[in-house]
Write a protein that holds these residues in place. Sequence first.
Motif, short mmCIF file in Angstrom:
data_model
loop_
_atom_site.label_atom_id
_atom_site.label_comp_id
_atom_site.label_asym_id
_atom_site.label_seq_id
_atom_site.Cartn_x
_atom_site.Cartn_y
_atom_site.Cartn_z
N UNK A 56 6.19 1.63 20.75
CA UNK A 56 5.84 2.69 19.82
C UNK A 56 5.04 2.04 18.70
N UNK A 57 3.80 2.46 18.55
CA UNK A 57 2.91 1.87 17.56
C UNK A 57 1.78 1.15 18.27
N UNK A 58 0.85 0.67 17.48
CA UNK A 58 -0.33 0.01 18.04
C UNK A 58 -0.37 -1.44 17.60
N UNK A 59 -0.52 -2.33 18.60
CA UNK A 59 -0.55 -3.76 18.34
C UNK A 59 -1.21 -4.44 19.53
N UNK A 60 -1.86 -5.57 19.30
CA UNK A 60 -2.47 -6.29 20.41
C UNK A 60 -1.37 -6.95 21.25
N UNK A 61 -1.66 -7.19 22.50
CA UNK A 61 -0.67 -7.82 23.39
C UNK A 61 -0.30 -9.22 22.91
N UNK A 62 -1.28 -9.98 22.44
CA UNK A 62 -0.98 -11.34 21.99
C UNK A 62 -0.11 -11.34 20.73
N UNK A 63 -0.37 -10.40 19.82
CA UNK A 63 0.46 -10.33 18.61
C UNK A 63 1.87 -9.87 18.95
N UNK A 64 1.98 -8.90 19.86
CA UNK A 64 3.30 -8.43 20.29
C UNK A 64 4.09 -9.57 20.93
N UNK A 65 3.43 -10.35 21.79
CA UNK A 65 4.09 -11.50 22.42
C UNK A 65 4.58 -12.48 21.36
N UNK A 66 3.76 -12.73 20.36
CA UNK A 66 4.13 -13.64 19.28
C UNK A 66 5.32 -13.10 18.48
#
Length: 138
Positions: A56-66
Amino acid sequence: MKDLKDDAFPPFPVRDIRARYVWQAGCPSDFADLTVDFEPWEDGIVLEVTPGAELVGTISESELRSWHESFVDGVREELAARGVGGVALAVVVRRTVVHDVDSSARSFRAAGRVAAREAFVRIDGPEPQPKRRRARLA
């Protein structure tokens, strides 16, 4: 000699842990909201994200992984603070909620500590509360 898994954390699956860390202290603030399962696993801690996990929300995959890694760092910190020696844990992420401005690695690390605390409550029961003394009437 006992196998490490016999004494390892967690002793059994702990599911549907909702770890929320919300701190409103100005702008930006801190926000992280995850639903995870703690599953007994091999030695150490491994992070898994379920296929089709809700975001839920918007975030890049790399930032989410981090940020998910920061969450696991928070779990590690809480286990170390409690003196847990043997850890054989899979942290399984099922839902993640992010805020465009207020989510950060720091808020996800704090949410990881919250998740570990909740797991202890579910495993060991709540911490005993001090008993209130009744006032004596003269």
